[in-house]
Design a protein around this motif. Structure first.
Motif, PDB file in Angstrom:
ATOM      1  N   GLY A  21       0.779  -1.232   0.000  1.00 57.37           N
ATOM      2  CA  GLY A  21       0.000   0.000   0.000  1.00 57.37           C
ATOM      3  C   GLY A  21       0.813   1.285   0.000  1.00 57.37           C
ATOM      4  O   GLY A  21       0.287   2.359  -0.269  1.00 57.37           O
ATOM      5  N   LYS A  22       2.119   1.175   0.306  1.00 59.20           N
ATOM      6  CA  LYS A  22       2.910   2.406   0.415  1.00 59.20           C
ATOM      7  C   LYS A  22       3.097   3.073  -0.954  1.00 59.20           C
ATOM      8  O   LYS A  22       2.985   4.292  -1.085  1.00 59.20           O
ATOM      9  N   ALA A  23       3.405   2.271  -1.978  1.00 60.69           N
ATOM     10  CA  ALA A  23       3.595   2.841  -3.320  1.00 60.69           C
ATOM     11  C   ALA A  23       2.305   3.511  -3.770  1.00 60.69           C
ATOM     12  O   ALA A  23       2.323   4.614  -4.332  1.00 60.69           O
ATOM     13  N   ALA A  24       1.189   2.869  -3.492  1.00 59.30           N
ATOM     14  CA  ALA A  24      -0.099   3.443  -3.882  1.00 59.30           C
ATOM     15  C   ALA A  24      -0.292   4.813  -3.246  1.00 59.30           C
ATOM     16  O   ALA A  24      -0.690   5.774  -3.910  1.00 59.30           O
ATOM     17  N   GLU A  25       0.029   4.909  -1.934  1.00 56.17           N
ATOM     18  CA  GLU A  25      -0.152   6.193  -1.236  1.00 56.17           C
ATOM     19  C   GLU A  25       0.777   7.261  -1.788  1.00 56.17           C
ATOM     20  O   GLU A  25       0.384   8.408  -1.989  1.00 56.17           O
ATOM     21  N   ILE A  26       2.028   6.866  -2.028  1.00 60.79           N
ATOM     22  CA  ILE A  26       3.007   7.840  -2.531  1.00 60.79           C
ATOM     23  C   ILE A  26       2.572   8.384  -3.889  1.00 60.79           C
ATOM     24  O   ILE A  26       2.519   9.595  -4.119  1.00 60.79           O
ATOM     25  N   PHE A  27       2.199   7.469  -4.798  1.00 61.98           N
ATOM     26  CA  PHE A  27       1.908   7.943  -6.157  1.00 61.98           C
ATOM     27  C   PHE A  27       0.522   8.587  -6.262  1.00 61.98           C
ATOM     28  O   PHE A  27       0.276   9.352  -7.185  1.00 61.98           O
ATOM     29  N   LYS A  28      -0.328   8.304  -5.291  1.00 64.06           N
ATOM     30  CA  LYS A  28      -1.591   9.048  -5.237  1.00 64.06           C
ATOM     31  C   LYS A  28      -1.286  10.507  -4.887  1.00 64.06           C
ATOM     32  O   LYS A  28      -1.839  11.436  -5.476  1.00 64.06           O
ATOM     33  N   THR A  29      -0.383  10.691  -3.943  1.00 65.25           N
ATOM     34  CA  THR A  29       0.017  12.049  -3.554  1.00 65.25           C
ATOM     35  C   THR A  29       0.676  12.782  -4.725  1.00 65.25           C
ATOM     36  O   THR A  29       0.405  13.956  -4.975  1.00 65.25           O
ATOM     37  N   GLY A  89      -0.436  16.813  -9.520  1.00 66.92           N
ATOM     38  CA  GLY A  89      -0.554  17.106 -10.952  1.00 66.92           C
ATOM     39  C   GLY A  89       0.670  16.763 -11.767  1.00 66.92           C
ATOM     40  O   GLY A  89       0.827  17.215 -12.898  1.00 66.92           O
ATOM     41  N   ALA A  90       1.574  15.949 -11.206  1.00 65.35           N
ATOM     42  CA  ALA A  90       2.821  15.652 -11.923  1.00 65.35           C
ATOM     43  C   ALA A  90       2.695  14.360 -12.733  1.00 65.35           C
ATOM     44  O   ALA A  90       1.998  13.428 -12.339  1.00 65.35           O
ATOM     45  N   ASN A  91       3.389  14.352 -13.853  1.00 59.69           N
ATOM     46  CA  ASN A  91       3.436  13.190 -14.720  1.00 59.69           C
ATOM     47  C   ASN A  91       4.667  12.369 -14.395  1.00 59.69           C
ATOM     48  O   ASN A  91       5.781  12.769 -14.700  1.00 59.69           O
ATOM     49  N   VAL A  92       4.483  11.199 -13.803  1.00 59.58           N
ATOM     50  CA  VAL A  92       5.628  10.365 -13.455  1.00 59.58           C
ATOM     51  C   VAL A  92       6.076   9.585 -14.683  1.00 59.58           C
ATOM     52  O   VAL A  92       5.254   9.083 -15.448  1.00 59.58           O
ATOM     53  N   ASP A  93       7.397   9.531 -14.892  1.00 62.91           N
ATOM     54  CA  ASP A  93       7.892   8.770 -16.037  1.00 62.91           C
ATOM     55  C   ASP A  93       8.469   7.440 -15.572  1.00 62.91           C
ATOM     56  O   ASP A  93       7.798   6.414 -15.625  1.00 62.91           O
ATOM     57  N   LYS A 117      11.234  18.472 -14.591  1.00 67.11           N
ATOM     58  CA  LYS A 117      11.873  19.364 -13.620  1.00 67.11           C
ATOM     59  C   LYS A 117      10.903  20.407 -13.089  1.00 67.11           C
ATOM     60  O   LYS A 117      10.924  20.758 -11.917  1.00 67.11           O
ATOM     61  N   SER A 118      10.031  20.873 -13.986  1.00 71.83           N
ATOM     62  CA  SER A 118       9.119  21.956 -13.592  1.00 71.83           C
ATOM     63  C   SER A 118       8.065  21.479 -12.589  1.00 71.83           C
ATOM     64  O   SER A 118       7.408  22.288 -11.942  1.00 71.83           O
ATOM     65  N   ASP A 119       7.885  20.170 -12.441  1.00 77.75           N
ATOM     66  CA  ASP A 119       6.902  19.640 -11.484  1.00 77.75           C
ATOM     67  C   ASP A 119       7.534  19.255 -10.145  1.00 77.75           C
ATOM     68  O   ASP A 119       6.818  18.949  -9.185  1.00 77.75           O
ATOM     69  N   ALA A 120       8.888  19.237 -10.100  1.00 78.27           N
ATOM     70  CA  ALA A 120       9.564  18.669  -8.930  1.00 78.27           C
ATOM     71  C   ALA A 120       9.194  19.403  -7.639  1.00 78.27           C
ATOM     72  O   ALA A 120       8.932  18.773  -6.611  1.00 78.27           O
ATOM     73  N   ALA A 121       9.157  20.728  -7.696  1.00 76.14           N
ATOM     74  CA  ALA A 121       8.916  21.501  -6.471  1.00 76.14           C
ATOM     75  C   ALA A 121       7.555  21.165  -5.848  1.00 76.14           C
ATOM     76  O   ALA A 121       7.467  20.939  -4.636  1.00 76.14           O
ATOM     77  N   VAL A 122       6.510  21.113  -6.668  1.00 72.22           N
ATOM     78  CA  VAL A 122       5.179  20.820  -6.104  1.00 72.22           C
ATOM     79  C   VAL A 122       5.100  19.398  -5.564  1.00 72.22           C
ATOM     80  O   VAL A 122       4.432  19.141  -4.569  1.00 72.22           O
ATOM     81  N   VAL A 123       5.811  18.480  -6.225  1.00 66.52           N
ATOM     82  CA  VAL A 123       5.790  17.079  -5.766  1.00 66.52           C
ATOM     83  C   VAL A 123       6.488  16.966  -4.413  1.00 66.52           C
ATOM     84  O   VAL A 123       5.980  16.322  -3.483  1.00 66.52           O
ATOM     85  N   LEU A 124       7.648  17.631  -4.298  1.00 64.31           N
ATOM     86  CA  LEU A 124       8.386  17.582  -3.034  1.00 64.31           C
ATOM     87  C   LEU A 124       7.540  18.170  -1.903  1.00 64.31           C
ATOM     88  O   LEU A 124       7.498  17.639  -0.793  1.00 64.31           O
ATOM     89  N   LYS A 125       6.848  19.249  -2.211  1.00 63.27           N
ATOM     90  CA  LYS A 125       6.019  19.901  -1.204  1.00 63.27           C
ATOM     91  C   LYS A 125       4.868  18.968  -0.786  1.00 63.27           C
ATOM     92  O   LYS A 125       4.597  18.786   0.410  1.00 63.27           O
TER      93      LYS A 125
END
Ligand code: ASP
Ligand code: MG
Length: 426
Positions: free
Chosen positions: A284-292, A297-301, A321-329
């Motif tokens: 369940g951890k991967a699911a929670e992480i990638f839901k976040t 709004g980031a596109n994971v590659d 790169k342009s999505d990294a900041a919002v994902v980290l936050k």
């Protein structure tokens, strides 16, 4: 007599000289007896300049007004091109996206074409005129507002016109000669491809090739449009992008009928890697992480998860790169509920991809990649594959060296340096 749709990119109509050169080319096609419909981009860097100008007025321009503004760039070039054609003694008529029947959904800045009703274009063609259409724009039926199709959208305009008018070919003109085995500015020995399958082209475009926009290739694939990517500056044939069941119009006589296993190598420096360290190794951890991540709004590659030996594991993934900041936050805010130990942000990565439909049926294709990188002492950090692609993440400063070695290893090097190294492909 054929119906030919031609699209000219911003670099082809950057100034009056360029517009006259394009006018001559259009007229040459007309003189050869064909009906011609032209889609044009905004002159040179006009779109970027308009974006900047808006930014000087307000940090958050209203999307509706932004589309009003940006759509004007293409209208300038369409009118000037029509005038240039008139001055050379031919009949031409320009049309905005809405006048051309480009009907889109209502998403400002990223509209999708829902229908093309080119009645006015057909009329003009029937009257013997050359038709010019402003690229990158349309109208939404509900709001009656102008929309734009997203950056590089004129390619899609051209392909959609070709589909709606049942054109024989959609020629996409830019300042490079076609699709290459790699970006000639990165790998000077890259070779021009005579043809590439639309499946390969989609992977090339999705992984860093900039000559054609992915949405235009998708549209062409869905609607059976033949694309010919070629240069405004030479009369050489370029590259045909062939959908399923399409034949190369030049035929394949006298040529090696065996398709090459690898079509090309692409490089991409636009991604960043984020590592979520010390994630509890429980379901369940991967699911929670990638839901976040998705909520941000980031596109994971690419994704890798390391083997866990201590009950905890590291999960790394790449995003633009342009999505990294919002994902980290977003992840940072959830650290307690997700109970991971830390976050690492790495924006010094490069992604190298090898694309080829022959991978499906040939073994050992990936081994060539790994051997070439190993011989060059280059470390691989992540690997992902599709049916027709292998991608690896490396250090960004090793990317060019790696790409050159891999290009050589697959036997893709040409005998001479590509003469188009200065082009941007737009
Ligand atoms: N002018 C728009 C852009 O620069 C559309 C295009 O060039 O295709 O993105
Ligand atoms: Mg442009």
């Amino acid at each position: 007599m054929a119906l030919i749709v031609q699209k000219y990119g911003g670099s082809s109509v950057a100034d009056a000289e360029g517009i006259k050169r394009v006018a001559k080319r259009v007229i040459d096609t007309r003189r050869a007896g064909h009906d011609v419909v032209v889609a044009v981009s905004a002159m040179g860097d006009t779109t970027d300049e308009l974006l900047e100008l808006a930014g000087e007025i307000t940090p958050i321009p209203a999307p509706r007004e932004m589309d009003m503004l940006l759509s004007s760039g293409e209208r300038i070039s369409m009118a000037l091109l029509a005038m240039a054609i008139h001055s050379m003694g031919f009949d031409a008529r320009s049309f905005t996206g809405p006048q051309a029947g480009m009907r889109t959904d209502s998403r400002y800045g990223a509209a999708r074409i829902v229908e093309v009703t080119p009645d006015r274009l057909r009329e003009a063609l029937d009257e013997g005129a050359i038709v010019i259409v402003a690229g990158f724009q349309g109208i939404n039926d509900d709001t009656q507002d102008i929309t734009t199709l997203g950056r590089g959208g004129s390619d899609t305009t051209a392909v959609a016109l070709a589909a709606a008018l049942d054109a024989d070919v959609c020629e996409i003109y830019s300042d490079v000669e076609g699709i290459f085995t790699a970006d000639p500015r990165v790998i000077p020995l890259a070779r021009k491809l005579d043809r590439v399958s639309s499946e390969e082209m989609l992977e090339l475009a999705a992984n860093g090739a900039k000559v054609l926009y992915i949405r235009a290739v998708e549209y062409a694939r869905r609607h059976g449009v033949l694309i010919h990517a070629r240069s405004t500056f030479t009369s050489n044939e370029g590259t045909y992008v062939l959908g399923e069941g399409m034949a190369d119009p030049r035929g394949t006589e006298g040529e090696d009928m065996e398709e090459p296993i690898v079509a090309g190598v692409t490089t991409d420096l636009s991604q960043a890697k984020i590592t979520v360290a010390g994630v509890p190794d429980v379901p369940g951890k991967a699911a929670e992480i990638f839901k976040t991540v998705a909520k941000a709004g980031a596109n994971v590659d690419m994704i890798v998860q390391n083997a866990a030996s201590t009950g905890r594991t590291d999960i790394s993934f790449t995003v633009p790169k342009s999505d990294a900041a919002v994902v980290l936050k977003a992840l940072g805010a959830e650290q307690e509920t997700l109970s991971f130990e830390g976050l690492v942000h790495d924006d010094q990565i490069g992604k190298l991809s090898v694309v080829g439909a022959g991978m499906r049926t040939h073994s050992g294709v990936s081994a060539i990649l790994f051997e070439a990188l190993s011989a060059a002492g280059i470390n691989i950090e992540m690997i992902s594959t599709s049916e027709v692609r292998i991608s690896v993440v490396l250090r960004g400063d090793e990317l060019i060296d790696a790409a050159r070695k891999v290009h050589t290893a697959y036997g893709l090097d040409g005998d001479i340096e590509a003469v188009v190294a200065a082009g941007t492909g737009r």
